[in-house]
Each structure stands twice: as C-alpha cells, then as structure tokens.
Design an enzyme around this catalytic site. Sequence first.
Site, PDB file in Angstrom:
ATOM      1  N   SER A 129       0.697  -1.073  -0.008  1.00  0.00           N
ATOM      2  CA  SER A 129      -0.040  -0.039  -0.033  1.00  0.00           C
ATOM      3  C   SER A 129       0.978   1.133  -0.094  1.00  0.00           C
ATOM      4  CB  SER A 129      -0.995   0.023   1.238  1.00  0.00           C
ATOM      5  OG  SER A 129      -1.914   1.162   1.175  1.00  0.00           O
ATOM      6  N   GLY A 130       0.580   1.880  -1.105  1.00  0.00           N
ATOM      7  CA  GLY A 130       1.194   3.194  -0.985  1.00  0.00           C
ATOM      8  C   GLY A 130       2.358   3.302  -1.887  1.00  0.00           C
ATOM      9  N   THR A 134      -1.526   2.380  -7.935  1.00  0.00           N
ATOM     10  CA  THR A 134      -2.573   3.230  -8.763  1.00  0.00           C
ATOM     11  C   THR A 134      -1.962   4.419  -9.598  1.00  0.00           C
ATOM     12  OG1 THR A 134      -3.981   2.739  -6.916  1.00  0.00           O
ATOM     13  CG2 THR A 134      -4.678   4.561  -8.261  1.00  0.00           C
ATOM     14  N   ASN A 179      -1.253   5.298   3.014  1.00  0.00           N
ATOM     15  CA  ASN A 179      -1.438   6.070   1.931  1.00  0.00           C
ATOM     16  C   ASN A 179      -2.614   7.099   1.931  1.00  0.00           C
ATOM     17  OD1 ASN A 179      -1.887   6.831  -0.738  1.00  0.00           O
ATOM     18  ND2 ASN A 179      -1.923   4.813  -1.521  1.00  0.00           N
ATOM     19  N   SER A 182      -5.460   5.570  -0.633  1.00  0.00           N
ATOM     20  CA  SER A 182      -5.366   4.207  -0.725  1.00  0.00           C
ATOM     21  C   SER A 182      -6.435   3.653  -1.545  1.00  0.00           C
ATOM     22  CB  SER A 182      -5.206   3.754   0.707  1.00  0.00           C
ATOM     23  OG  SER A 182      -4.994   2.206   0.417  1.00  0.00           O
ATOM     24  N   SER A 183      -6.313   2.738  -2.361  1.00  0.00           N
ATOM     25  CA  SER A 183      -7.426   2.190  -3.055  1.00  0.00           C
ATOM     26  C   SER A 183      -8.098   1.074  -2.080  1.00  0.00           C
ATOM     27  CB  SER A 183      -6.828   1.368  -4.089  1.00  0.00           C
ATOM     28  OG  SER A 183      -6.060   2.232  -4.992  1.00  0.00           O
ATOM     29  N   GLY A 406      -2.515  -3.426  -2.235  1.00  0.00           N
ATOM     30  CA  GLY A 406      -1.019  -3.951  -1.796  1.00  0.00           C
ATOM     31  C   GLY A 406      -1.120  -4.683  -0.691  1.00  0.00           C
ATOM     32  N   GLU A 408      -0.700  -5.388   3.170  1.00  0.00           N
ATOM     33  CA  GLU A 408      -0.934  -4.394   4.098  1.00  0.00           C
ATOM     34  C   GLU A 408      -0.675  -5.183   5.429  1.00  0.00           C
ATOM     35  OE1 GLU A 408      -4.339  -1.338   2.496  1.00  0.00           O
ATOM     36  OE2 GLU A 408      -5.148  -2.964   3.967  1.00  0.00           O
TER      37      GLU A 408
HETATM   38  N1  LIG Z   1       5.153   8.091  -9.922  1.00  0.00           N
HETATM   39  C1  LIG Z   1       4.745   8.835  -8.992  1.00  0.00           C
HETATM   40  N2  LIG Z   1       5.264  10.165  -8.956  1.00  0.00           N
HETATM   41  C2  LIG Z   1       5.034  10.901  -7.844  1.00  0.00           C
HETATM   42  N3  LIG Z   1       4.298  10.642  -6.642  1.00  0.00           N
HETATM   43  C3  LIG Z   1       3.872   9.214  -6.778  1.00  0.00           C
HETATM   44  C4  LIG Z   1       4.211   8.497  -7.848  1.00  0.00           C
HETATM   45  N4  LIG Z   1       3.508   7.145  -7.388  1.00  0.00           N
HETATM   46  C5  LIG Z   1       3.048   7.292  -6.185  1.00  0.00           C
HETATM   47  N5  LIG Z   1       3.260   8.606  -5.701  1.00  0.00           N
HETATM   48  C6  LIG Z   1       2.558   9.067  -4.496  1.00  0.00           C
HETATM   49  O1  LIG Z   1       2.579   8.183  -3.879  1.00  0.00           O
HETATM   50  C7  LIG Z   1       1.016   8.067  -3.468  1.00  0.00           C
HETATM   51  C8  LIG Z   1       0.394   6.739  -3.348  1.00  0.00           C
HETATM   52  O2  LIG Z   1       0.532   6.197  -4.470  1.00  0.00           O
HETATM   53  P1  LIG Z   1      -0.758   5.142  -4.792  1.00  0.00           P
HETATM   54  O3  LIG Z   1      -1.892   5.702  -4.583  1.00  0.00           O
HETATM   55  O4  LIG Z   1      -0.472   4.930  -6.353  1.00  0.00           O
HETATM   56  O5  LIG Z   1      -0.374   3.758  -4.014  1.00  0.00           O
HETATM   57  P2  LIG Z   1      -0.855   2.384  -4.039  1.00  0.00           P
HETATM   58  O6  LIG Z   1       0.139   1.431  -4.318  1.00  0.00           O
HETATM   59  O7  LIG Z   1      -2.174   2.161  -5.105  1.00  0.00           O
HETATM   60  O8  LIG Z   1      -1.563   2.284  -2.788  1.00  0.00           O
HETATM   61  P3  LIG Z   1      -2.733   1.232  -2.166  1.00  0.00           P
HETATM   62  O9  LIG Z   1      -2.354  -0.151  -2.267  1.00  0.00           O
HETATM   63  O10 LIG Z   1      -2.680   1.874  -0.709  1.00  0.00           O
HETATM   64  O11 LIG Z   1      -3.995   1.880  -3.131  1.00  0.00           O
HETATM   65  C9  LIG Z   1       0.172   8.651  -4.460  1.00  0.00           C
HETATM   66  O12 LIG Z   1      -0.731   9.517  -4.077  1.00  0.00           O
HETATM   67  C10 LIG Z   1       1.485  10.025  -4.879  1.00  0.00           C
HETATM   68  O13 LIG Z   1       1.369  11.014  -4.107  1.00  0.00           O
HETATM   69 MG   LIG Z   2      -3.985   2.271  -5.128  1.00  0.00          MG
END
Ligand SMILES: Nc1ncnc2c1ncn2[C@@H]1O[C@H](COP(=O)(O)OP(=O)(O)OP(=O)(O)O)[C@@H](O)[C@H]1O
Ligand SMILES: [Mg+2]
Length: 1046
Positions: A129-130, A134, A179, A182-183, A406, A408
Amino acid sequence: MTHMVLEVKQSLDERCNQILRNMEASLTARDRVGIQDFVLLDAYTSESAFLDNLRKRFHENLIYTYIGTLLVSVNPYKELDIYSKKQMDTYMGVNFFELPPHIYALADNVFRTMQSEFNNHFILISGESGAGKTEASKKILQFYAVSCPSTKLLNNVRDRLLLSNPVLEAFGNAKTLKNDNSSRFGKYMDIQFDHQGGAVGGHILSYLLEKSRVVHQNHGERNFHIFYQLVEGGEEDLLRWLGLERNCQHYSYLVQGGCAKVSSINDKSDWRMVQKALSVIEFNESDIEHLFGIIASVLHLGNIKFVADVRGYASLNNNQEMHWVSKLLGIPAQVLQQGLTHRKIEAKAEEVFSPFSVDHAVYARDALAKAIYGRTFNWLVNKINESLANKDSSRKTVIGLLDIYGFEVFNVNSFEQFCINYCNEKLQQLFIQLTLKSEQEEYEMEGIEWEPVPYFNNKIICDLVEEKHRGIISLLDEECLRPGEATDLTLLEKMEETIGGHPHFVTHKLADQKTRKTLERGDFRLLHYAGEVTYCVVGFLDKNNDLLYRNGKEVMRQSKNAIIKHCFPSTEPDSKRRPETVVTQFKSSLVGLTEILMSKEPWYVRCIKPNEAKQPGRFDDVLVRHQVKYLGLMEHLRVRRAGFAYRRKYDIFLQRYKPLCPDTWPNWKGTAAEGVRCLIKHLGYKPDEYKMGRSKIFIRHPRTLFATEDAFQVCKHKLATRIQAKYKGYRVKGDYQKQRDAATKIENCWRGIMARKEREKRAWAVKVIKKFIKGFITRNQPACNDNSEYLAYVRQNYLTRLRENLPKTVLEKDSWLTPPPIMKEASQLLKKLYIRHMVGKYVQGITPQRKAQLVLKAQTSSMFKGKKENYPFSVCRPFVDTRIGAEDINIKVLQMIQHEHIKYSVPVVKYDRNGFRPRLRQLIFTQEAAYLVEEAKIKQRIDYISLKGVSVSNLSDNFLILHVTCDDIKQKGDLVLQCDYLFEALTKLSVIANKQNYIKVVQGSVRFDIQPGREGFVDFKSGQESMVYRAKNGHLMVESTRTKSR
Ligand SMILES: Nc1ncnc2c1ncn2[C@@H]1O[C@H](COP(=O)(O)OP(=O)(O)OP(=O)(O)O)[C@@H](O)[C@H]1O
Ligand SMILES: [Mg+2]
C-alpha cells in the site's frame, strides 16, 4: 534476394552497433545513475548491490529500473517532470531498451507486442500500500490515451476511460495510515483495442470494497473521499436539498479517525473533478441526484441516535436524521423507523417484529449503511462499464491493468487485511507460476542446460488459507454457518485445532515464549511471503457473514431512489438459506481473476515504497530490502540472468522471420527446427547468443532479437511491396479475365438475341409470304380471311402507285393507271374525282380571255365536231376578236353601221350567185346584222332575223352558204362565201346572232336561193386537189382534198 539479404544484414549490423553504443553509454554513466537494467549488474546475486543501484538511481530521481522486461518503480513521493507529452512522444514506438527505463516504455512495448502478435496482455502492478500502483496504472492509461490513434469517437472512449478513474477513486479510495489515496477495492481494467490500435472500449472488474470503512475508521484514517468531497465541495443548494451541513465534524461516520482534513487532499477541487467526470461518463441529472441522495443518507444514518425506552429497547423519537434518510431514499418514515428499531422474525407462518436493543439497533444501522454503500459502489462500476462498453462485435485485443490493493500490515489487522493479503499471496503465486517456476520448468522441458534458481514458493501459504476443509477460509465459513454459539474466539480455537502445526501459522496459545509476548490472546499470525502479519480475530465472523437483517432489505426495497431500487431488487432471494460468505465470494472472484490473467501475456510493474513517512528523497534500506525480498525481485533477476530473454516455438519464429533468409522464404520444406537453424545461420547468430530447445529457440539477449526484428521490419516493407505488386497483378488479371468472360457472355447473349430475332423475322416472313400467296391465289374470290390482307395490300399498293403516276394534265387523262380488278370501281370514281379536280384546278387557273376563247371553242366543237372534216385542224388555231381592224374598214361603212356595234369582221370570197365569180369582200357582224362590204359599199345587209340558216359541207372546204329570207324579188338571195376562218366566223355568228341551231352541215350539195324562185346548187366533193369551179350542170363544184383525221 541476395541484395536484400545484404541490406538486411547491414541494417542488422548497424542496429547491433547502435544498441551496443547505447549500452556502452549507459555503462559509462553507470557511476552516476547506476544501471538501467539489473540484468547488467555484475554482482547480480547480491542484494546489497541491488539495493545500492536502486538507491543511487532513486536519489537521482531515476525511479524506474528494469529487470529484463519487468519494471521496478520506486515511489518518489514528489512530482517528477517525466510524464509530459514530450516524454510520451519520446517513448512512442521506440525499442524497449533504447531509452532509459520508463513506465511509458513498458506501456509502449506491451501495446506494440499486442499489435504485432494480435493477442491479449495484462500488466500486473504490485507492491504494498502506497507504493504507487494506482499512480502507475494511471500513467499507463494516460500514455495510451495520448499515443493511440484518435478519432472523435475514440476520443470519447478515451475520455471515459480516463475519467472513470477519479470517480472510482472518489468512491473507492480513502486515506489510510499507509497512503493518503489508498485504493480500498481491487481493480482490474480491460482496455479494448481495435485492429488499428484505437482504444475502443473498456471493462472494469472491482474486487472486495472495504465496506467496514463506511462506519468505522482507525485513528489517522478517513472514510471514502466522496463523503468529504460532498460536504466540502457540494454547492449550497445541493447541501440544503440533502439536509447536510458544510462541516465534516458534524457527521459521526467522518470523524472517527480524527483527521477529516488532510493537507495532501483538496476535497473541493476533487469534487469538481468528480462532477465533470460524472457528466462525461453519461450520468444524467437523476442518476447524480439519486447517487448523492444515497451518500447523504449514509451520513444521516450515521448520525441516527437510539435511546433506550423504559423496557430497554431502542427507540427513535422524531429523529430529524431519520426523516432526511426517509426523504432522500424515498422510504416512508414509518417503515424506516420500524426497520431501524425492529427485526422481523418468522415464527411458523407468522411474522413477528421483535424490538432491538440499542446496541443491536446501532449494529443494524451500520450494517444497513455498509450494505447501501457497498451495493451503490457496485452499481457505479456497472454504470461506468455501460458507458465504456463497446457494442461492436469485431475482434479486439485487450490490455488488462491490474491495480489491486497492496500487501498491508497495520497495528491492528482485521478481516479486510486478511483478504487483501490473501489476494497478494495469490498474485505472488501467479507471478511465480508465470515467471520463476514456469520459466525454469520450460528450460528443463526444452532440454536446455540449466542450473535451477531457488525461490520461495508461497503455495504453502496459499494452501494454508484456501485449502478445502482445512484452510482458514473453510474454517471461517464453517464457523459462520454452524448452528450454535459461534464466536470469533471459537474460530480461533478451531484454527488452532486444525492448522496449529502449520509452520506459517501461530497464535498466542501456540507460540513459544518469545513470540507469545508479541501476540494478544485474540490474535493469530500468518507468515506471509511478504512478512508476518498479526490479525485480530475480532469481527471476522461478523464481517464474513456481512449480515443485513432481512427486514433491512425489505425496507430498502420500498425505496423510490432508483439506484437503491436497482441495488435491492425484489428478485433477490431472501430465503433462509444464507448467501455465500464474503471470503468465499472473494475467493471465487480471485479464481476468476486468475483465469482472466492466465489467458493473457503477462507484464510486470513492481512498485516499491521507499519509506513509511511518504517523504520524498528518503530511502529506507530496511523497508526497501524487505520489499525487494518479498517481491521476489532477486530470484527474478537470477532467472533472467541465467536465462534467455526471448523464446518462441520454432514454427512461430520461422513463420515470422523466414523472409530474412532466401532458403526459408517463401516456404521451408523441412522441419521448423531445421528451418530456424538455417535461418539463424544465415543471420549470423553467435553460439552463445541462442540455444535450440526441443520445440523452441531461446535467445539470450534482447538485442539479438531486436536486430532480427528490425531486419524483419525492413524486409517486411519490401516484401509487402512485392506481394502488393503481385497481388495487384493478380487482381488486375482476375479483373481482366472477369471482364473478358463477361464480354463473351454478353456477346453470346447478344448473338442469341439477334438469332432469335432473325428466326422470328423469318418465321414472320414465311407467314407473311404464305399469306400473300394464298391471298394472291384467292384474290378473285369474295373477301375472306385468306385474301383480306392481300387485297388490302393490293389496294394500298395500287393507291400508292396511282399517287405516283397520276396524270399531270387534263389532257393525259387516258394515262390513268390500270386498276386491279377489285379496284375497278374505285379507280373509276377516283379518276372521275381526279379529273374533276384537275379540271377545277385548270379552270381556276385560266384567264377570262382564255375562258371566253374556250367557250367559243366549245361552241365550235358542239357545232362541228365529228361533222366537218377539217374541223380538227381548227381546234389549235385560236380565235381572235376580229380579223379586220376598224382601221381597215372603210370609214363610210363604219359610219353607217357603227351604231350597231361591230362585233367581228373577216375577209371572205364571195361567189356570185350567177356565174359564181369569186370576189373579195369583207364580212362584218354587228349586233344586228351581217354585212357584206366591198370597200365603201355595203353590198348586202342580212338582218339576223332574216337569216334562215347557214350551210356548210362536211368536207374540208371553207365554203358557207348563208340562207336568207327573201320575200322580195329585188332582194338579194343567199350568199355563197368562202372564208379561211370559217369556224371562227361561224362560231362568232352563232353567238352574236344566237343562231347555233341554224348552222347545218350537209353532205353532197346545198341548194340555195339565187333570188326568190330561182335556185342554185353548190356541190361538194373530195378530190385530189382543192378546186372551185362551175360544173357543167351549172352547179358550183367545190372540191376539197381529203384530210386525214388526226
Ligand atoms: N510516480 C509517482 N510520482 C509521484 N508521486 C507518486 C508516484 N507514485 C506514487 N506517488 C505518490 O504516492 C502516493 C500513493 O500512491 P498510490 O496511491 O499509487 O499507491 P498504491 O500502491 O495504489 O497504494 P494502495 O495499495 O494503498 O492503493 C500517491 O498518492 C502519490 O502521492
Ligand atoms: Mg492504489
């Protein structure tokens, strides 16, 4: 061909050199930015070296690194300027390894492979997560939105694909400790492409939304974004209509985490974005109204407070919030109130409402809120799918994007974390299956020399969770369904009993001294592939059952809100049989997902979280090392290093690249393996660059393949041109043939038509001729069938001929065309008519003078025609008014007779009555009388009244004898005259004196009176010569020559 091969080889060499230069370039830059592809790492077995490389690059803001075609991405936690349109353009259509690693390079590679191989792919984005899953999936989608061919229609689809994201995120994402976005649901999205590569549709599958968040949030966490967006961003009118206040603190469902406001989240602008997105994905006003009615209802529900009545039962006293829910969901307040405070029990045939305690009522309320939100979320996904659906049935290829929650680990982990982590185990298993395991098995199967790479197979954990009868899921379900007092703790006991000895399972009771300290009594711990997670068993049964009291459903069914109506259909079975438990549903959906993924070509993005603090520039070695380990990246690298970048079945490889070798093009006769051997020999592959397996060729480095592929691309165009030319020739020939055939056909048809016509004509002619002949034979019979046409023809023919041969003048009247027998009568009539017509015309055409002349001539004719021999000669001699002009008549005579009007005068020879001596005289006719004049003397006047008659002979002489009444002896007697203009003179006389009947034509001799009582004779006869003499008998003999009649 050899020329082409040379060219291809040249371009192949060039390409190899370029790739080598690129690689060298990346090697020289190695110290500064690490290595772009871990495959090139010297110490590829060293975890530290791996980490060093990641860190080095991370600190240079180079967040992407390859392991072959797998992309490792480290979350930078800051905006990097690497996602511009320019960057997208740079990566479009470029070979994977030619540019620095990027998510765009991967996306482009997937797209182009899909295009050229026309098959389906998926990109599995994993990480905890994070870690940025996404974000990565959004970047991929954006890349396709820009790079795919676009039309107005496709842009529409593209916009919907892009804008489905903010909507789903608003409803399915929330701030967690890990996050801020977070999805809280799993998402698999198919993007459908047509054969030209245009994005034409999409489909989204969602997995297990964390509904418990609607009613409860841990400290530092929030509910789903949409609630805050509505309260913060919703227009005044809307809030008023929904009965909401612009204050999150007011709503108990929004404040449990104690962080309704987060600096990284702008709820207001997100609200606007969602509004825009909803309109693009075809939500109409009523959809939106109903949707936010539901969101507001959930908030109101959360605020509903129950008070205990005297008996301790929950009651609602004119609760304001309840009325809002009633209004927004269109459920009668009474019904809602009953539903919130009572539970329906069916006892035998009766229905009894049993009142809730306050705790029960709160529980039921929360269950209702969760159910409403969860079902609305599913409705939302379906609605988006409707708008993304492509109705065209033509074949499409898809790229699937899997962005699923992801791995967690929280301080307190519950049922949801258990499901999420189980899902990650399954995906890891799939990854192992598709890469490490299958890869190594393949080498073995193909008989390629190979030193096995050890890896951790998480099957043991998956089995622990999902095994039938013994797995945690089975135990959980069993406990949920069994009768009797099952609780979360009995579940724990059962697990201890059944799987107590499992190396990946531990509880407080089972743990050793040291471990026991880290566990609570109600906890169980699983040693996941990604690490240990301690789950608190409290709530497991409840959440797994996900029970909504039956009358809760019934109440919802009465809703007037279209979405709620749709989500709680009356067709839903509410029998006593329980629905599938949550975890079982989830397990089946994961099986479905695995099937979807297994049928496609996999690509991987492994996301790594550099620190727990969400801070840019911080690279936590321990945290990253842990992720590198559990993501299996080292094993993947080792397999990659030892293995081959590319493999293909001989026949497929040969099929694609056979144009590159003259021996294999166009057809190879031998086996595919021999063909490939011949082909790569021709291409000059070095022995260490490839291996020949049992059914596949293995190519060690991508560069070798790229060079071959590039050569193929060059060659393909040439071949295409040739094939095109050949095909065009073939087509044209075909067309020509077709035309020729068509021409022949038309010719034949035409000839046939003509021949038939000719035949018909002849048959007709025979008929006509036959009829003609028959008609001819029977022409003289009375009109009948046989001769009617013939006769008609004869008639017509005669008339036509007659028309062309009509006499031109009246005089030609005898030249009348002889008519056929049947036309005799008609011909006569016609002749008569025609002559009449001609005469009429002639008459109309003549002058009055000529008419007068003709009248005279007619007169002459009536008197002499056929009577006197020389008459015919006179016909052509025109008559004149007079033969002697007035100037030639003696003036005295004129004076004497002028008053009588001289009508005509002519010279004559007068024969004396005695002796018959000839004397020249003038004969003058006046109105009254005829005068014989000699110079100035009137020798004799014969009053017309006294003129008895005139005699002429029937012969050719010109003698006339005027007989006069002679009463007196002194009077002169009859006159014997000879006149050259006999006919003219007599005609004039007959007209002037009106004495036509007096003129007599006599034969032989004429008696005349010399004087009263004395007679004389003139004898006429024909002779050899014309003579006049006194015959011996005293008669005047007039001999005239016989004239031949004309
Ligand atoms: N390529 C990137 N460039 C800049 N910031 C990023 C990038 N990837 C992620 N982030 C930052 O990290 C945060 C978390 O990313 P994201 O929501 O994609 O995580 P996730 O893997 O989908 O987590 P979860 O499993 O909780 O959904 C985003 O809101 C953003 O602020
Ligand atoms: Mg996500």
